[in-house]
Enzyme design. Structure first.
Site, PDB file in Angstrom:
ATOM      1  N   ARG A 194      28.054 129.881 -13.698  1.00  0.00           N
ATOM      2  CA  ARG A 194      28.248 128.173 -13.444  1.00  0.00           C
ATOM      3  C   ARG A 194      27.009 127.675 -13.089  1.00  0.00           C
ATOM      4  NH1 ARG A 194      32.095 130.428 -15.691  1.00  0.00           N
ATOM      5  NH2 ARG A 194      34.327 129.960 -15.307  1.00  0.00           N
ATOM      6  N   ARG A 231      29.429 131.529  -5.813  1.00  0.00           N
ATOM      7  CA  ARG A 231      29.271 130.514  -4.977  1.00  0.00           C
ATOM      8  C   ARG A 231      30.726 130.479  -4.077  1.00  0.00           C
ATOM      9  NH1 ARG A 231      31.522 130.130  -9.745  1.00  0.00           N
ATOM     10  NH2 ARG A 231      33.204 128.791 -10.278  1.00  0.00           N
ATOM     11  N   ASP A 258      39.767 121.454  -8.673  1.00  0.00           N
ATOM     12  CA  ASP A 258      38.716 121.340  -9.954  1.00  0.00           C
ATOM     13  C   ASP A 258      39.387 120.445 -11.023  1.00  0.00           C
ATOM     14  OD1 ASP A 258      40.380 123.107 -10.797  1.00  0.00           O
ATOM     15  OD2 ASP A 258      38.601 124.624 -11.110  1.00  0.00           O
ATOM     16  N   CYS A 278      37.438 112.545 -38.755  1.00  0.00           N
ATOM     17  CA  CYS A 278      36.611 112.538 -39.944  1.00  0.00           C
ATOM     18  C   CYS A 278      35.277 113.452 -39.785  1.00  0.00           C
ATOM     19  CB  CYS A 278      36.538 111.265 -40.803  1.00  0.00           C
ATOM     20  SG  CYS A 278      35.876 111.176 -42.175  1.00  0.00           S
ATOM     21  N   THR A 279      34.597 113.024 -38.591  1.00  0.00           N
ATOM     22  CA  THR A 279      33.264 113.437 -38.270  1.00  0.00           C
ATOM     23  C   THR A 279      33.491 115.087 -38.052  1.00  0.00           C
ATOM     24  OG1 THR A 279      32.651 111.499 -37.351  1.00  0.00           O
ATOM     25  CG2 THR A 279      31.314 113.520 -36.663  1.00  0.00           C
ATOM     26  N   ARG A 338      35.956 117.064 -39.293  1.00  0.00           N
ATOM     27  CA  ARG A 338      36.462 117.811 -40.375  1.00  0.00           C
ATOM     28  C   ARG A 338      35.246 117.905 -41.459  1.00  0.00           C
ATOM     29  NH1 ARG A 338      42.066 114.377 -40.976  1.00  0.00           N
ATOM     30  NH2 ARG A 338      43.306 115.609 -39.518  1.00  0.00           N
ATOM     31  N   ASN A 381      35.549 108.379 -44.274  1.00  0.00           N
ATOM     32  CA  ASN A 381      35.356 107.381 -43.132  1.00  0.00           C
ATOM     33  C   ASN A 381      36.733 107.374 -42.213  1.00  0.00           C
ATOM     34  OD1 ASN A 381      32.490 106.198 -43.581  1.00  0.00           O
ATOM     35  ND2 ASN A 381      33.813 105.424 -45.559  1.00  0.00           N
ATOM     36  N   ASP A 382      36.510 107.259 -41.122  1.00  0.00           N
ATOM     37  CA  ASP A 382      37.441 107.105 -39.931  1.00  0.00           C
ATOM     38  C   ASP A 382      38.610 105.966 -40.212  1.00  0.00           C
ATOM     39  OD1 ASP A 382      37.836 109.505 -38.094  1.00  0.00           O
ATOM     40  OD2 ASP A 382      35.747 109.152 -38.039  1.00  0.00           O
TER      41      ASP A 382
END
Length: 1528
Positions: A181, A636, A699, A755-756, A758, A934-935
């Protein structure tokens, strides 16, 4: 081979055992057999450098040390003859130890201590004389040792080498499992630089140890501590590594080994020096020197010397609620990365001839003036690709200028810009110069004029201490006036015009002795981060002074005066001198709930322990966390150690802070439950109502939001905080004052277009998202889960077809998983992985390029593959390519895991051999495949309705679940921190292969893990700082401040550094018109509270308030609407609200729920829609009373464990002169129950000691009800109250007492515990002497001897010569047998019952074995011929065992009469041969009590008739035993 220990001087102390801390002096030689003493060249020595302190026997040192030292005794001097394989082996130690070298170590074992567990401000208490002097040990020279000319000092000393794991030491590798971390905050390069740095921390009060703790956790080459001052009790106000038993010992010597436990990779030593300001060359061996708790005069001497030598200095001070930090990193310091933010990058849309760069699609570039960028993939201006970083000027949010681009040609298309982090130079003045000409970092912009005042005020305070030889007294106006005048004089002398706020400077004087843990945590985090900046070059340092105060934290509701703030000689003095005794008492009686025991939780608990929160008689802390400890937590979450890995966080954390402050014992409770809607039965109304406040240490937003909602509901203050790397924030939520945590929300995470992901990724984040979501999760989690549903759920296929949508994909997944993709061997898994590679990284890419060739253009004529679309290339599998091979290994192992096939490991030859046999089918792109471009386009593969014939064909190919009976797949559970499970390995390889397809720069495993695992960067410094700020707000909450301006929400970024504070936002208000005018309500905190009335009554109730309800709902159920049909309304009007909820929702209200929430839509009298608070209605679920007498296991305690209450009255009858309770005939009365074994202990002893005429007794009724034990009444029939002396309270004045509780309340009107027997009562003072049976037994055994006949005085139940074995026996008999039957019987979970009943019978076996080992002539009692209290205490449980505990408490593994012949004989001897035992045992009373009082165990109160008889005669056995004896 191994280690041979040659003793030179014998030792007389103990021999260390594994896990203990040893202190050793040593000198190491290369072994040379040609020498007389076989000692070759010396390669290392601790002599003159400080003792070597290290855990032994646990692998922290080389094997020869571990085995050799654990054969020595303290004080012993010896030579360890260590063969190479037990030393540094074939690797050796570069520059010092050649490979395969045998070694000799001369060792002096000085000390051994038990393994340390984790656990005020006379700030310059050691003035120059005290801090600067250390008594030299015999033979130690005060002359600083220097290297001889030409002598090369070791780059890495051998102590460092020995203190780290052998597999890592001596290399530059960073343990990513420990530092994971933190690595995401600092990076590998910065941490490697830290790993070459030696740090010295001077001063080990609270502030010094906070800095040391944070630096040790962060990881440096070595950490050295110096503070020879002797521990004083007030030090414990903030120094969490000190214990009361350390008082009088040197702080550094007791602190160093405890700091050393924090990080095995950081050796911790004690700095040896007779004087700090003499011979300043002693600092030359350090890269950073940290100064705390030092007079300013000494600070300047050391800091100025270090400045001249290029040694970095960090100086810090805290005085009460004031603090400062100073940094000097030399005249030429280089900041490699000022912010730590990731380098920005983006796609270029265009570059003009004037050098104006435009980002693609109006994407904000995020750059600032003066940033630098470089370029890649630019077409037309190729000269920019890989160019030297160019400085930019921001022209707008989407454009920036790079200056002159003449001669570079004309931009055509494409290109990426990438920000380049350039080093920045920083110059620092020496401390002396900086004092005269200061630069300030603002810590609070609301106090703009404060730094200069405090700069002079701190100097005046130092001057006062130097001249007076003491600190100013708390709340002393005379001393404060001197300091104020001195500050004004300093300003005048330095020619500074400053308007002093007299109150501020006087408060500095009043609080100068204060040593507050909150300020130590705050400045410990800041100063430690500056140390890390110095040694790493990462982040912008503080230039050069920073001052901070939190005067708003001073109490306004508790008095402060010279008398009230006077030190008491207690561990809380450092706090008392600031806040006063009244406020300290208030702190101690707080009931606080901590949600989460991770990094923030550990720090918070430590802070609470230091200030004494909840340690008072009414105080209590509850901490809950459902997680167990992992190795990465150790970096930590400082309360945990390596030995705690795998244990529960809440358990270990509470144990650690109780060791820090024993006052917490009995005042802190550990729970393992998530705080959520599912656990509202545990954290119920009674729990929340009993709290004073809540602190979150969570968290995730979901959990924080839920806790926030509960705090709003129960109107409890909430302290909220969080960290993200070097950033942190704090928020205070106050009932009726502030908005809640949920009032504002962070914007949702921005996802990537489908789309990007895939088909058209353009950065590594896209490929990682694809690798995790579309590959890992689909292949190894979702698909196996789908297969299991098919195998286990009838009609799964039919329900899938009804859902439509992606039915075809689901059916194809089932077919492939159960036929073609189903492996039989691991070789099949390797083949599957190879074909998966071909499909994803070759075939699909070919298909994509077939659909959209590289030269394709869009309808507008622009190239298809431009802008964000990057044209890919197929990959050809190459087993010699590490990424290709890694993909196959990871995929094959995960596929094998799904199908429960054992992996042969990662032997490369196995995979290569199988890969050679894999036949990869040829592939040709298909015309029928459609790909979304395209999306914004519709998905061409979205199913509107699949071909039924095609679907049926797939269904027919599926094997029937009946054919696969018992077969199931095992889905993986994603775990990012397990480096052996192949999860991150698969995602990394998969992502990088896809990146290779699209020519995107690959990411290493570390970066991939960060993104795929959604890891939150964390570092201990920020955590410590944030919790310090929370503590300063807690002080205000405890004080009950109602002025919103006094509270602060904090926002910090240690990297910049930036500190910002704001007043919390006030809670919103709402107004509506009622019958008497405007009504103003708090939108968040107000609510309408009503009883459980009918719906009609509720509507009328609000009409009277001027509100007409048009709709009413509870949860998802609409209960009422004005437009409902009259018939429905008529039916509902008469229902009570609780019944209405159950009727409409068709679910009962949970039994633990006491209130129901209703939301309404309403109009006011002006017929305006108004947004009004919710309605809270009570329910009838009030059967479980808080701390009810019959709640043997506390409601909500999921452990299911019965926990016996500690006795509350513990006075003593004594024959000593002046005793409060002297033995007198007729003065005392004993209240008992025949049912209670604890009470009968005392009754037996009373009879054995002949006290019948000395102490009267009476017996309560056998029934135990809600009000506790009762006395008999005239209405009780004689046959219903068996036993002698079962009578009303016979004590004069108690005629009206009906229950034993009245005696408790007479003695203590505020008593809140259980009303237990026995009770030893003093009729003279009318008070309870004791209700602790074990102590009453011993009083009766000795203290009345002067009042009894001589024959009774000869016997003592606790004889001097047997006390030790009696105590030892009582310990396990009580816990496992006496109390074990109750822990088994009252258990409310199977786990609790199983655990305790097994332990009970193990203990009975042990007792049986004890008697089996004795000879008949030894005597009939536990200790032979002497009856002791052990016989009495064990008898009262065993005599009840067969009649009650076997059936009622389910203790039925064996009974006594048939399962334990020797215990049975011993028990019967006492019963039949000693009237004191028989006459005090009343079986009807016993059996009726248990079976008719414990309704939760036996609700119908049926009393079993057996066993018959209750106790067997001496000469009789059960038939099974008789048969066994006759056969023998």
């Amino acid at each position: 081979m191994g280690v041979n220990v040659i003793t030179l001087q014998p030792g007389t102390g103990p021999t260390p055992v594994a896990g203990q801390i040893v202190t050793i002096e040593y000198t190491g030689y290369l072994k040379d057999p040609s020498k007389p003493d076989q000692k070759g060249p010396q390669f290392d020595s601790s002599v003159g450098r400080g003792d070597f302190i290290v855990p032994i026997g646990v692998g922290k040192v080389i094997k020869g040390w571990d085995e050799g030292v654990t054969q020595m005794k303290v004080g012993e001097k010896a030579t360890l003859d260590i063969s190479s394989d037990y030393g540094y082996g074939a690797r050796g130690f570069a520059g010092h130890i050649p490979p395969n070298a045998d070694l000799l170590f001369d060792v002096h074992l000085k000390d051994v201590k038990a393994s340390y567990s984790t656990t005020g401000n006379q700030n310059f208490q050691f003035t120059i004389a005290k801090l600067g002097k250390r008594k030299l040990s015999n033979g130690e020279s005060s002359t600083h040792k220097k290297a001889m000319p030409g002598q090369k000092l070791p780059e890495v000393d051998l102590v460092t080498r020995m203190q780290v794991d052998d597999s890592v030491a001596g290399t530059t590798e960073i343990d990513e499992s420990l530092y994971s971390r933190q690595l995401y905050v600092l990076g590998h390069e910065a941490m490697k630089r830290m790993g070459t740095s030696n740090v010295l921390v001077i001063g080990l009060k609270g502030l010094g140890v906070e800095i040391a703790k944070n630096v040790a956790l962060a990881g440096v080459k070595s950490l050295t501590l110096y503070d020879p001052g002797l521990v004083a009790l007030p030090d414990l106000s903030s120094q969490f590594f000190l214990r009361p038993e350390d008082v009088g010992k040197p702080r550094d010597e007791v602190t160093a080994p405890r700091v050393a436990e924090l990080n095995a990779y950081v050796p911790v030593r004690v700095h040896q020096s007779s004087s700090l300001e003499e011979n300043l060359s002693q600092f030359d061996k350090y890269q950073v020197v940290v100064l705390t708790s030092l007079p300013l005069k000494v600070q300047k001497i050391i800091a100025d010397y270090c400045h001249s030598k290029g040694i970095y200095v960090v100086a810090a001070d805290t005085f009460g609620l004031f603090g400062s930090v100073f940094c000097d990193f030399g005249q030429q310091f280089s900041v490699i990365d000022a912010t730590g933010e990731p380098a920005l990058s983006g796609i270029i849309a265009g570059i003009t001839e004037e050098g104006l760069v435009s980002a693609l699609d109006e994407t904000r570039h995020g750059l600032e003036d003066g940033d630098y960028v470089t370029f890649s993939e630019v077409e037309g201006m190729e000269g920019l690709n890989g160019c030297a970083p160019r400085k930019i000027t921001v022209k707008g949010p989407y454009t920036f200028s790079i200056g002159d681009v003449s001669g570079l040609g004309q931009y055509k298309q494409g290109g990426l810009y990438l920000q380049v982090k350039m080093p920045k130079a920083a110059s620092f003045k020496s401390m002396t110069d900086a004092l005269a000409d200061p630069e300030f970092v603002m810590s609070d912009y609301a106090k703009f004029d404060r730094p200069q005042q405090l700069h002079l005020g701190f100097q005046a305070l130092h001057a006062f201490v130097e001249s007076q030889g003491r600190f100013p007294e708390p709340m002393n106006d005379e001393d404060a006036t001197v300091i104020l005048r001195s500050a004004q004089s300093f300003a005048k002398d330095q020619g500074i015009e400053v308007e002093f706020d007299e109150k501020v400077i006087k408060e500095l004087s009043y609080q100068a002795r204060g040593d507050l843990n909150a300020m130590a945590a705050l400045f410990g985090g800041i100063a430690a981060q500056e140390v890390l900046k110095a040694v790493s070059g990462k982040f912008q340092p503080i230039k050069q002074w920073m001052y901070f105060d939190s005067l708003e934290s001073l109490p306004s509701s508790s008095a402060r005066s010279a008398e009230l703030c006077k030190p008491l000689g207690s561990r809380y003095d450092g706090q008392i001198v600031v806040f006063g005794r009244e406020y300290q008492e208030k702190i101690s009686n707080i009931k606080q709930f901590l949600v989460g025991a991770g990094a923030i939780g550990c720090e918070m608990l430590k802070n609470w322990a230091m200030i004494g929160l909840g340690t008072g008689p009414k105080g209590k802390l509850v901490v809950t966390d459902m997680d167990s400890i992992e190795k990465s937590n150790l970096n930590r979450q400082f309360l945990f150690r390596a030995k705690d890995v795998g244990k529960m966080k809440s358990d270990c954390a509470t144990a650690a802070v109780q060791a820090m402050n024993p006052d917490l014992v009995g005042h802190i409770e550990s729970r393992r439950d998530r705080v959520s809607q599912e656990t509202e039965e545990i954290f119920n109304e009674e729990f929340w109502e009993g709290l004073d406040g809540v602190t979150n240490a969570l968290d995730n937003v979901e959990a924080r939001t839920y806790v926030d909602l509960r705090c709003v509901f129960f109107q409890k203050p909430l302290l909220e905080s969080g960290t993200l790397g070097t950033k942190g924030n704090t928020q205070v939520i106050l009932p009726h004052l502030t908005e809640s945590y949920s009032s504002s929300q962070d914007p949702p995470e921005k996802g990537f277009p489908l789309c990007t992901i895939r088909s058209f990724p353009n950065k590594i984040d896209h490929t990682i998202a694809w690798a995790k979501e579309y590959m890992f999760e689909n292949l190894f989690i979702e698909s196996p889960s789908t297969v299991n549903l098919y195998l286990t759920q009838p009609r799964f296929v039919e329900s899938t077809l009804k859902q439509g949508g992606n039915a075809k994909n689901i059916l194809e997944t089932l077919r492939d998983s159960l036929t073609t993709d189903r492996p039989r061997t691991f070789g099949d898994c390797i083949a599957w992985a190879r074909l998966l590679f071909e499909r994803e990284f070759n075939n699909k890419i070919q298909q994509l390029l077939y659909n959209f060739p590289k030269g394709a253009k869009t309808s507008s004529g622009t190239p298809f593959w431009s802008g964000p679309k990057r044209a890919p290339d197929p990959l050809k599998f190459d087993a010699s390519n590490p990424t290709h091979f890694a993909f196959v290994v990871a995929a094959a192992n995960l596929h094998a895991f799904n199908y429960n096939i054992k992996s042969p490991g990662t032997d490369k030859e196995i995979y290569l051999r199988e890969l050679e046999n894999v036949i990869v089918p040829d592939f040709a792109p298909s015309e029928g495949v459609r790909i979304q471009a395209n999306d914004t386009d519709p998905d061409p593969n979205a199913e509107g309705g699949s071909d039924e014939e095609e679907l049926q064909k797939i269904i027919n190919s599926l094997p029937s679940p009946n054919e696969l009976a018992g077969f199931q797949l095992t889905p993986v559970e994603f775990e990012k921190d397990d480096d052996t499970n192949h999860h991150i390995d698969f995602i990394t390889a998969c992502s990088n292969l896809r990146a290779a397809n699209y020519k995107i720069e690959a990411a290493d495993r570390h970066q991939t893990k960060f993104i795929a695992g959604k890891i939150i960067p964390a570092i201990a410094t920020t955590t410590a700082l944030v919790t310090g700020l929370v503590m300063l707000e807690l002080y205000k909450v405890v004080d009950g401040k109602t002025d919103l301006e006094q509270y602060k929400n904090g926002f910090i970024n240690l990297a910049l550094p930036f500190f910002g504070f704001s007043e919390p936002i006030a809670s919103p208000k709402v107004e509506y018109k009622g019958p008497e005018g405007k009504v103003k309500l708090d939108k968040i905190w107000d609510r309408f509270e009503v009883e459980d009335m009918t719906l009609r009554e509720l509507l009328d109730h609000f009409e009277k308030k001027g509100l007409t309800i048009s709709m009413l709902s509870s949860g998802a159920s609409l209960l009422y609407a004005s437009f409902f049909p009259p018939a429905k309304l008529k039916e509902r009007y008469l229902l009570k609200l609780s019944k209405l909820v159950e009727t409409v929702s068709k679910k009962p209200i949970p039994a633990h729920q006491k209130e129901v929430i209703f939301e309404m839509v309403a109009e006011d009298m002006d017929e305006q829609d108004v947004e009004v608070p919710y309605i809270k209605s009570t329910t009838n679920n009030n059967t479980t009373k808080k701390d009810g007498i019959l709640n043997w296991v506390k409601p909500g305690d999921t452990s299911g464990e019965f926990k016996r209450q500690q006795s509350s009255f513990r006075d003593w009858i004594s024959r000593e002169s002046g005793a409060r309770f002297p033995p007198e005939k007729g003065r005392y009365h004993l209240y008992v129950s025949y049912a209670c074994p604890w009470a009968c202990r005392t009754l037996i002893t009373r009879k054995l000691k002949g006290l019948d005429d000395v102490i009267s007794y009476s017996v309560v009724h056998w029934h135990l009800g809600e009000k506790g034990w009762r006395f008999t009444t005239p209405d009780d029939l004689a046959e219903d109250v068996p036993g002698d002396n079962v009578i009303p309270d016979p004590v004069e004045g108690h005629e009206s007492f009906t229950h034993l509780r009245h005696i408790y309340f007479e003695s203590n009107p505020g008593y809140e515990g259980r009303f237990t027997v026995p009770v030893l009562y003093d009729k003279q003072t009318k008070t309870i002497v004791s209700n602790e049976s074990s102590e009453i037994l011993r009083m009766l055994g000795t203290e009345f001897d002067d009042l009894t006949e001589p024959r009774f005085r000869e016997w003592h139940p606790y004889p001097d010569n047997l006390r030790s074995p009696i105590d030892e026996t009582n310990g396990w008999v009580y816990d496992l047998i006496n109390n074990g039957v109750y822990k088994s019987g009252f258990a409310t979970t199977q786990a609790a019952y199983d655990r305790n009943v097994v332990a009970l019978f193990d203990a009975l076996d042990r007792a049986e074995a004890h008697f089996a080992s004795k000879k008949p002539e030894d005597g009939p009692y536990w200790f032979g011929d002497v009856m002791t209290e052990v016989d009495i205490r064990l008898f009262v449980t065993l005599i009840r065992f067969d009649p009650v505990y076997v059936q009622h408490f389910k203790c039925n593994i064996r009974d006594i009469r048939s399962g334990y012949p020797r215990l049975h004989a011993w028990m019967r001897n006492l019963y039949w041969n000693h009237p004191a035992f028989k006459e005090t045992t009343q079986f009807e009373h016993i059996k009726w009590h248990y079976t008719r009082s414990h309704a939760q165990i036996n609700p119908f109160a049926i009393t079993p008739r057996g066993p018959v008889p209750d106790v067997l005669p001496l000469d009789q056995e059960v038939r099974a035993v008789e048969a066994a004896v006759s056969k023998a």
